[in-house]
Design a protein around this motif. Structure first.
Motif, mmCIF file in Angstrom:
data_model
loop_
_atom_site.group_PDB
_atom_site.id
_atom_site.type_symbol
_atom_site.label_atom_id
_atom_site.label_comp_id
_atom_site.label_asym_id
_atom_site.label_seq_id
_atom_site.Cartn_x
_atom_site.Cartn_y
_atom_site.Cartn_z
ATOM 1 N N ASP A 1 -7.787 2.756 5.598
ATOM 2 C CA ASP A 1 -7.063 2.673 4.330
ATOM 3 C C ASP A 1 -5.806 1.810 4.380
ATOM 4 N N VAL A 2 -5.368 1.466 5.583
ATOM 5 C CA VAL A 2 -4.152 0.646 5.700
ATOM 6 C C VAL A 2 -4.367 -0.558 6.616
ATOM 7 N N ILE A 58 0.858 -1.198 0.000
ATOM 8 C CA ILE A 58 0.000 0.000 0.000
ATOM 9 C C ILE A 58 0.887 1.238 0.000
ATOM 10 N N PHE A 94 0.881 5.026 0.710
ATOM 11 C CA PHE A 94 0.075 5.875 1.585
ATOM 12 C C PHE A 94 0.566 7.315 1.465
ATOM 13 N N VAL A 133 4.058 -1.208 3.579
ATOM 14 C CA VAL A 133 3.437 0.117 3.442
ATOM 15 C C VAL A 133 4.528 1.128 3.122
ATOM 16 N N LYS A 148 -6.710 -3.458 5.824
ATOM 17 C CA LYS A 148 -6.392 -4.194 4.592
ATOM 18 C C LYS A 148 -5.221 -5.165 4.781
ATOM 19 N N ALA A 190 -3.123 4.510 -2.092
ATOM 20 C CA ALA A 190 -4.000 5.053 -1.048
ATOM 21 C C ALA A 190 -3.625 6.518 -0.831
ATOM 22 N N PRO A 250 -1.792 -5.081 4.902
ATOM 23 C CA PRO A 250 -0.730 -5.147 3.889
ATOM 24 C C PRO A 250 0.528 -5.815 4.422
ATOM 25 N N MET A 269 -5.760 6.069 8.683
ATOM 26 C CA MET A 269 -4.873 4.904 8.661
ATOM 27 C C MET A 269 -5.627 3.590 8.880
ATOM 28 N N ILE A 329 1.387 1.002 12.318
ATOM 29 C CA ILE A 329 1.478 0.136 11.138
ATOM 30 C C ILE A 329 2.388 -1.057 11.413
#
Length: 220
Positions: free
Chosen positions: A79-80, A28, A30, A88, A83, A62, A85, A76, A123
């Motif tokens: 959108d992160v 992703i 960002f 990132v 999902k 994103a 990932p 965050m 994250i």
């Protein structure tokens, strides 16, 4: 006979497992409008799809125009994090500096660092690897002649320091773009080389981002 049948089933299962396609790494990107445009026909995310194995990576943009670091923090989760990932890429900072003059807003340097570190903490805790990017340029003139060069360098220095502190890989776009313009922008133009308006990337600017990020992603 039963033993032979059992062995055949086990071997068949192992054979199927060995030929099963490997799970793609979900990446992703960002960021702000530069990343939002990154999924366009000439964007850096689109160009990167020709540089990384198609069966190995799922590249997801994103980016939202106008975003600053605290906007990323606020969205965050949706959108992160939700999902899940594998990697990132954080590419933010231009609007935190640029909007100080263009919109009368912006982000104080100390707050920028706090939000940036908070992004990394959340994250990372969610299980993803991170790649950090410095913001490239606000104007392409050489030798610090752009109005916001000093501020943009300060913000880039903060990201470099965070990269060192956290031992996270860094794509130093600020240095790459400045070095390029020092060598190639012989007429000292404010825009038109790697950017269309001093900020947003041309096909060539996107290609530079794509090439350097793809090299880092491939090592993760």
């Amino acid at each position: 006979m039963k033993r032979l049948s059992s062995m055949f089933l086990v071997c068949s299962a192992l054979a199927l497992f060995s030929f099963a396609p490997a799970k793609k790494k979900k990446v992703i990107f960002f960021g702000d409008s530069i990343t939002q445009a990154g999924v366009g026909p000439e964007g850096y995310i689109t160009q990167m799809k020709t540089m990384l194995p198609a069966d190995g990576y799922d590249l997801i943009g994103a980016g939202i125009g106008g975003n600053k670091v605290y906007d990323l923090y606020l969205r965050m989760e949706d959108d992160v994090l939700n999902k899940h990932p594998d990697i990132v890429v954080i590419y933010i900072g231009v609007n935190d500096v640029w909007h100080k003059t263009s919109h009368g807003t912006g982000t104080d340097l100390d707050k920028f660092e706090k939000f940036y570190r908070a992004l990394i903490k959340k994250i990372t805790a969610n299980g993803a690897k991170l790649i950090l990017c410095t913001p490239a340029v606000i104007g392409e003139k050489k030798d610090g002649e752009n109005a916001q060069d000093a501020d943009l360098t300060k913000f880039s220095d903060v990201i470099r320091k965070i990269s060192t502190d956290t031992k996270l890989p860094l794509c130093d776009l600020r240095k790459l773009f400045m070095d390029y313009n020092l060598q190639h922008n012989t007429e000292n133009k404010e825009k038109g080389s790697l950017t269309s308006d001093g900020v947003h990337l041309t096909k060539e600017g996107n290609a530079m981002v794509a090439k350097n990020l793809a090299e880092i992603i491939a090592k993760q």
